[in-house]
Design a protein around this motif. Structure first.
Motif, PDB file in Angstrom:
ATOM      1  N   ARG A   6       0.843  -1.183   0.000  1.00  0.00           N
ATOM      2  CA  ARG A   6       0.000   0.000   0.000  1.00  0.00           C
ATOM      3  C   ARG A   6       0.886   1.243   0.000  1.00  0.00           C
ATOM      4  O   ARG A   6       1.872   1.311   0.720  1.00  0.00           O
ATOM      5  CB  ARG A   6      -0.899   0.031   1.246  1.00  0.00           C
ATOM      6  CG  ARG A   6      -2.081  -0.917   1.210  1.00  0.00           C
ATOM      7  CD  ARG A   6      -3.033  -0.632   0.063  1.00  0.00           C
ATOM      8  NE  ARG A   6      -3.691   0.664   0.138  1.00  0.00           N
ATOM      9  CZ  ARG A   6      -4.890   0.864   0.681  1.00  0.00           C
ATOM     10  NH1 ARG A   6      -5.575  -0.132   1.187  1.00  0.00           N
ATOM     11  NH2 ARG A   6      -5.411   2.071   0.696  1.00  0.00           N
ATOM     12  N   ASP A   8      -0.113   4.853   0.704  1.00  0.00           N
ATOM     13  CA  ASP A   8      -1.223   5.735   1.086  1.00  0.00           C
ATOM     14  C   ASP A   8      -2.535   5.182   0.513  1.00  0.00           C
ATOM     15  O   ASP A   8      -2.907   4.065   0.816  1.00  0.00           O
ATOM     16  CB  ASP A   8      -0.957   7.173   0.634  1.00  0.00           C
ATOM     17  CG  ASP A   8       0.237   7.783   1.367  1.00  0.00           C
ATOM     18  OD1 ASP A   8       0.407   7.464   2.553  1.00  0.00           O
ATOM     19  OD2 ASP A   8       0.977   8.566   0.765  1.00  0.00           O
ATOM     20  N   ALA A   9      -3.201   5.947  -0.355  1.00  0.00           N
ATOM     21  CA  ALA A   9      -4.512   5.504  -0.865  1.00  0.00           C
ATOM     22  C   ALA A   9      -4.390   4.529  -2.029  1.00  0.00           C
ATOM     23  O   ALA A   9      -5.403   4.046  -2.534  1.00  0.00           O
ATOM     24  CB  ALA A   9      -5.325   6.720  -1.301  1.00  0.00           C
ATOM     25  N   ASP A 138      -3.474  11.866   1.565  1.00  0.00           N
ATOM     26  CA  ASP A 138      -3.184  10.456   1.288  1.00  0.00           C
ATOM     27  C   ASP A 138      -3.284  10.118  -0.195  1.00  0.00           C
ATOM     28  O   ASP A 138      -2.889   9.024  -0.612  1.00  0.00           O
ATOM     29  CB  ASP A 138      -4.116   9.541   2.101  1.00  0.00           C
ATOM     30  CG  ASP A 138      -5.576   9.673   1.687  1.00  0.00           C
ATOM     31  OD1 ASP A 138      -5.997  10.791   1.331  1.00  0.00           O
ATOM     32  OD2 ASP A 138      -6.301   8.664   1.720  1.00  0.00           O
ATOM     33  N   ARG A 139      -3.782  11.053  -0.998  1.00  0.00           N
ATOM     34  CA  ARG A 139      -3.920  10.808  -2.433  1.00  0.00           C
ATOM     35  C   ARG A 139      -2.861  11.547  -3.275  1.00  0.00           C
ATOM     36  O   ARG A 139      -2.859  11.455  -4.498  1.00  0.00           O
ATOM     37  CB  ARG A 139      -5.325  11.181  -2.908  1.00  0.00           C
ATOM     38  CG  ARG A 139      -6.431  10.465  -2.133  1.00  0.00           C
ATOM     39  CD  ARG A 139      -7.774  10.610  -2.771  1.00  0.00           C
ATOM     40  NE  ARG A 139      -7.893   9.751  -3.947  1.00  0.00           N
ATOM     41  CZ  ARG A 139      -8.182   8.448  -3.907  1.00  0.00           C
ATOM     42  NH1 ARG A 139      -8.351   7.853  -2.744  1.00  0.00           N
ATOM     43  NH2 ARG A 139      -8.275   7.758  -5.022  1.00  0.00           N
TER      44      ARG A 139
END
Length: 277
Positions: A6, A8-9, A138-139
């Protein structure tokens, strides 16, 4: 063999694909089959290439967001799973012949494709400045890596959770002015590319955009990714983003007509350009 993590997003998927790693140029993408051999999901998913390491067996890192059944299936892959993957596909970013000041604009996970481009530009002695944006912190993809690589990195979020509040195109005029940019490279959603192109035209500097159109096959057969592009002869044609793109000169893409067949496009039903050439 592959690993998933992962970011972040987003999801980053690393696969051993020596043929892709060897022939890769910044801006290329791959087409991945999803759902397994007995699935009803027949269309493939086009994924941007974030990182390539020709050594160590030839690894390729892909970045995507899990937003539907296909990409959700991809996000669940684990080490030693195999993937049906075709690439590298598409037309890569053209690189300046001489050292130039380059602004790289990325929105959401579209920014992933800009990092191998930045490496290639720096090898040619170019100056690199990043402008990265997304809806929330987070994006925003690759902020730390961008700061390590670039002369300057400007971050924006629509909710103000990271960097400046607003969109990446809000800050672009000042970034262009501060860096005395010679060229802009952009990757992200179509609306962002449209706005970036408008700023580039205003400053009269060239802009190369990597479009995000839905690509089902990735090899020019299915025609799901066509969009209207003005040719060197001034005539609009419906071209395939997966073959003639995904990289285009921004001012040649008719962003306001994406999703339609303009009446003046060559071969359009009842079109005004049918008799051209």
């Amino acid at each position: 063999m592959l690993t998933t993590r992962r970011v972040d997003a987003y999801h980053a998927l690393t696969v051993v694909a020596p043929g892709v790693a060897e022939r890769f140029r910044p801006g290329h993408f791959v087409s991945v089959a999803v759902g397994g051999p007995r699935t009803s999901m027949v269309t493939r998913r086009a994924l941007s290439i974030h990182d390539v390491k020709p050594d160590y067996g030839g690894t390729v890192e892909l970045v995507f967001t899990a937003k539907g059944p296909g990409t959700s299936w991809l996000a669940e892959r684990r080490a030693r799973d195999t993937l049906d993957l075709v690439g590298p596909l598409g037309r890569p970013f053209p690189l300046p012949r001489d050292p130039a000041s380059c602004v790289l604009v990325g929105a959401e996970y579209g920014a992933a494709a800009l990092f191998p481009l930045a490496d290639a530009l720096m090898e040619r002695g170019c100056r690199i400045d990043f402008a990265l944006g997304a809806a929330s912190a987070d994006r925003v993809f690759g902020a730390m890596r961008a700061r390590r690589m670039a002369e300057t990195t400007t971050l924006t979020t629509e909710d103000g959770s990271l960097g400046l509040r607003g969109s990446v195109t809000d800050v672009l005029p000042s970034v262009i002015a501060d860096t005395r940019a010679d060229v802009i490279y952009a990757c992200g959603p179509m609306e962002t590319l449209r706005a970036v192109t408008a700023v580039a035209i205003e400053f009269d500097i060239p802009v190369q955009v990597a479009v995000e159109e839905s690509m089902a096959c990735g090899i020019g057969v299915c025609m799901t990714c066509v969009l209207p592009v003005i040719g060197d002869d001034g005539v609009t044609r419906m071209v395939r983003a997966c073959v003639e793109g995904p990289v285009f000169r921004g001012e040649r893409v008719r962003f306001e007509d994406v999703g339609t067949i303009p009446f003046d496009a060559l071969g359009a039903p009842g079109g005004g350009a049918r008799n051209v050439g």
